[in-house]
Design an enzyme around this catalytic site. Structure first.
Site, mmCIF file in Angstrom:
data_model
loop_
_atom_site.group_PDB
_atom_site.id
_atom_site.type_symbol
_atom_site.label_atom_id
_atom_site.label_comp_id
_atom_site.label_asym_id
_atom_site.label_seq_id
_atom_site.Cartn_x
_atom_site.Cartn_y
_atom_site.Cartn_z
ATOM 1 N N ASN A 1 -1.573 93.032 102.969
ATOM 2 C CA ASN A 1 -2.593 93.530 103.911
ATOM 3 C C ASN A 1 -2.339 93.111 105.358
ATOM 4 O O ASN A 1 -2.867 93.734 106.279
ATOM 5 C CB ASN A 1 -4.007 93.150 103.446
ATOM 6 C CG ASN A 1 -4.253 91.660 103.414
ATOM 7 O OD1 ASN A 1 -3.309 90.877 103.380
ATOM 8 N ND2 ASN A 1 -5.500 91.262 103.399
ATOM 9 N N LYS B 1 8.722 85.242 99.959
ATOM 10 C CA LYS B 1 8.674 86.403 99.052
ATOM 11 C C LYS B 1 7.537 87.289 99.566
ATOM 12 O O LYS B 1 6.365 86.990 99.367
ATOM 13 C CB LYS B 1 8.370 85.913 97.625
ATOM 14 C CG LYS B 1 8.857 86.820 96.515
ATOM 15 C CD LYS B 1 8.345 88.230 96.540
ATOM 16 C CE LYS B 1 6.903 88.333 96.081
ATOM 17 N NZ LYS B 1 6.348 89.710 96.182
ATOM 18 N N PRO B 2 7.890 88.372 100.283
ATOM 19 C CA PRO B 2 6.835 89.257 100.800
ATOM 20 C C PRO B 2 6.295 90.156 99.687
ATOM 21 O O PRO B 2 6.938 90.328 98.657
ATOM 22 C CB PRO B 2 7.566 90.085 101.856
ATOM 23 C CG PRO B 2 8.988 90.137 101.386
ATOM 24 C CD PRO B 2 9.251 88.862 100.628
ATOM 25 N N GLU C 1 -4.606 80.509 99.982
ATOM 26 C CA GLU C 1 -5.624 81.277 100.716
ATOM 27 C C GLU C 1 -5.961 82.442 99.805
ATOM 28 O O GLU C 1 -5.164 83.357 99.647
ATOM 29 C CB GLU C 1 -5.029 81.700 102.070
ATOM 30 C CG GLU C 1 -6.083 81.998 103.106
ATOM 31 C CD GLU C 1 -6.370 83.475 103.161
ATOM 32 O OE1 GLU C 1 -7.322 83.906 102.457
ATOM 33 O OE2 GLU C 1 -5.655 84.194 103.871
ATOM 34 N N LEU C 2 -7.146 82.377 99.178
ATOM 35 C CA LEU C 2 -7.434 83.279 98.053
ATOM 36 C C LEU C 2 -8.557 84.258 98.393
ATOM 37 O O LEU C 2 -8.846 84.481 99.558
ATOM 38 C CB LEU C 2 -7.751 82.431 96.812
ATOM 39 C CG LEU C 2 -6.664 81.380 96.488
ATOM 40 C CD1 LEU C 2 -7.060 80.527 95.302
ATOM 41 C CD2 LEU C 2 -5.309 82.032 96.250
ATOM 42 N N CYS D 1 -9.275 89.726 103.473
ATOM 43 C CA CYS D 1 -10.032 88.722 102.692
ATOM 44 C C CYS D 1 -11.306 88.324 103.407
ATOM 45 O O CYS D 1 -12.204 87.778 102.784
ATOM 46 C CB CYS D 1 -9.199 87.462 102.499
ATOM 47 S SG CYS D 1 -7.618 87.777 101.802
HETATM 48 C C1 SIN Z 1 -6.584 87.825 105.364
HETATM 49 O O1 SIN Z 1 -7.051 88.863 104.943
HETATM 50 O O2 SIN Z 1 -6.259 86.903 104.603
HETATM 51 C C2 SIN Z 1 -6.353 87.581 106.826
HETATM 52 C C3 SIN Z 1 -7.443 88.018 107.677
HETATM 53 C C4 SIN Z 1 -7.342 87.488 109.076
HETATM 54 O O3 SIN Z 1 -6.394 86.773 109.418
HETATM 55 O O4 SIN Z 1 -8.256 87.768 109.844
#
Ligand code: SIN
Length: 481
Positions: A156, A179-180, A255-256, A289
């Protein structure tokens, strides 16, 4: 789709030990715009992982011994090259994962911002001296790189999640294997090209695309020489990796998932609250996220807010992400689209009302959607939707809003809208989240800490907290002769 006409830089080989290498297998990267093929990319497995681990270990000694100023200079050049190539990188991102090109340019600047910030922070890895109770002793605490690191990044933010992890690692003196995501490896490979152009030494930053990440990841996670694992993605996968990393007791940051609440109090500046909640909800078609997944509005202003919100959402332009005017592109893949459809169908079947949208459009597009009459128990209030759907709910008292906001296993980002300073502090402190936006729908920035609590993860990225994740503290006790 004729990608040649788009002037996007397409690299298809893995970047291992400073060389561009093919792998015995390849996988197809398709654009979510129309499903057509963009490229066949090397699909790395255990052999490539072992080669990358050897290269990262071999390069570590030289990179950690380089002065902070030397490391900073390479990072600075990398940053400048990213800005130079802002437009082609943005087109590449729009093509491979569907983020509208204007928004993608913003991401390139955001991504470059991490590199710039950590180029500077490399020079501020300070130690401490500690008073001793003995006249002949001097006690020092110094900070040193943890060692070669392995990062797994999501689709994303194909550029910013790479630099948010790699830049602090590289600044600290770690080598970094990336690893993308399989949906968006092309942006990461292009960043590796720019790293090479910036004079980055071989083996210090490596990129290994893979269709099936598990066998490659297992090699790197089980390798005791790799000292750090960093991952952004789902809570389920994060939990699995956390367990695997315990075998070699790696440092881990995760970071989940999130399920961000957005609280609008009756004293809020409604015009701004609407504008920012639209940005918060619909950026990247709702696929971040920290996008809000549930908007709670104080009862007395719900009707007014809901009307304005639906009008603003209805004006968003859905379309081809390569068009300059587009604000909402396609969802990244079929699985993502199916989940959004399922959440909306579940809510409607249980009594919710769509005041806007509610349906997919041709291809992978989903209409900006506003749902009212949403009730506890609906999937949309429990799972991360990752799509352009905004459920609106009412609350009466401040304490009810806080209780509803905290009623989730997730704890990444939350937002509140008020003009009352006392309430702003009270609610911000009561929210069980790693990030709180007060009258701010888009708080992420390179110099601030990003990360969650509860099932949203461990550790922080960004700011000086981000580089700490790649540093160990060493205590040196020095007895004078
Ligand atoms: C993410 O979706 O983990 C990143 C969002 C952001 O950096 O604002």
């Amino acid at each position: 789709m004729n990608t040649a006409a788009l002037d996007v830089p397409i690299l298809t080989r893995a970047f291992i030990g400073g060389e561009w290498r093919t792998a015995p297998r390849a996988f197809t990267v398709r654009t979510p715009i129309d499903g057509s093929t963009i490229a066949e990319v090397a699909s790395c497995g255990p052999d490539e992982a072992r080669a990358a681990a050897d290269a990262a270990v071999a390069a570590f000694d030289g990179w950690r011994r380089a002065t902070a100023y030397e490391r900073a200079a390479v990072l600075r050049r990398w940053f400048e090259l990213m800005l130079r190539d802002e437009a082609p990188i943005a087109r590449l991102m729009a093509l491979e994962m569907g983020k509208p090109v204007a928004e993608s340019r913003g991401e390139v600047r955001y991504a470059a911002g991490f590199v710039e910030w950590y180029a500077e922070e490399a020079k501020r890895v300070y130690g401490e001296t500690i008073p001793s109770q003995f006249a002949h002793k001097r006690l020092l605490a110094i900070r040193q790189p943890v060692g070669p690191a392995f990062g797994i990044t999501p689709w994303n933010f194909p550029a910013a999640m790479v630099t948010r992890k790699a830049a602090p690692a590289l600044a600290a003196g770690c080598t970094f294997i990336l690893k993308p995501a399989e949906q968006s490896p092309l942006t990461a490979l292009y960043l590796a090209k720019l790293w090479e152009q910036a004079g980055g030494p071989a083996g210090v930053f490596q990129v290994l695309p893979a269709l099936d990440p598990a066998p490659l990841a297992r090699v790197l996670i089980d390798d005791p020489r790799i000292r750090k694992l960093t991952f952004t993605g789902s809570t389920e996968v994060g939990r699995l990796l956390y367990g695997q990393a315990s075998g070699t007791l790696k440092r881990v940051s995760l970071e989940l998932g999130g399920h961000a609440p957005f609280l609008v109090f009756d004293d809020a500046d409604l015009e701004r609250a609407v504008r920012e909640s639209i940005a918060c909800k619909f950026r990247n078609a709702g696929q971040t996220c920290v996008c809000t997944n549930r908007i709670y509005v104080q009862q007395s202003v719900l009707d007014e807010f809901a009307g304005r919100f639906a009008r603003a959402a209805g004006e968003l332009r859905v379309g081809n992400p390569l068009d300059e005017a587009t604000q909402i592109g396609p969802l990244v893949d079929e699985q993502g689209l199916r989940k959004v459809e399922a959440h909306v169908a579940d809510a409607l079947a249980r009594g919710a009302t769509a005041t806007l949208g509610g349906r997919p459009r041709d291809g992978r597009y989903f209409e900006p959607t506003v749902l009212l009459d949403v009730r506890p128990g609906m999937r949309i209030l429990e799972e991360e939707t990752f799509g352009p759907v905004a459920p609106l709910l009412a609350f009466r008292r401040e304490e009810d809003a806080v209780a509803m906001a905290n009623d989730t296993p997730y704890g990444l980002a939350a937002y509140l809208w008020t003009r009352d300073l006392g309430r702003a502090f009270r609610v911000a402190e009561a929210l069980e989240y790693g990030i709180v936006g007060v009258n701010d729908g888009v708080p992420s920035t390179a110099q601030a800490p990003f990360g969650g609590v509860k099932r949203s993860g461990l550790g922080r990225e960004g700011g000086h907290w981000g580089i700490d994740e790649y540093l160990d503290v060493k205590y040196v006790s020095l007895a004078l002769p």
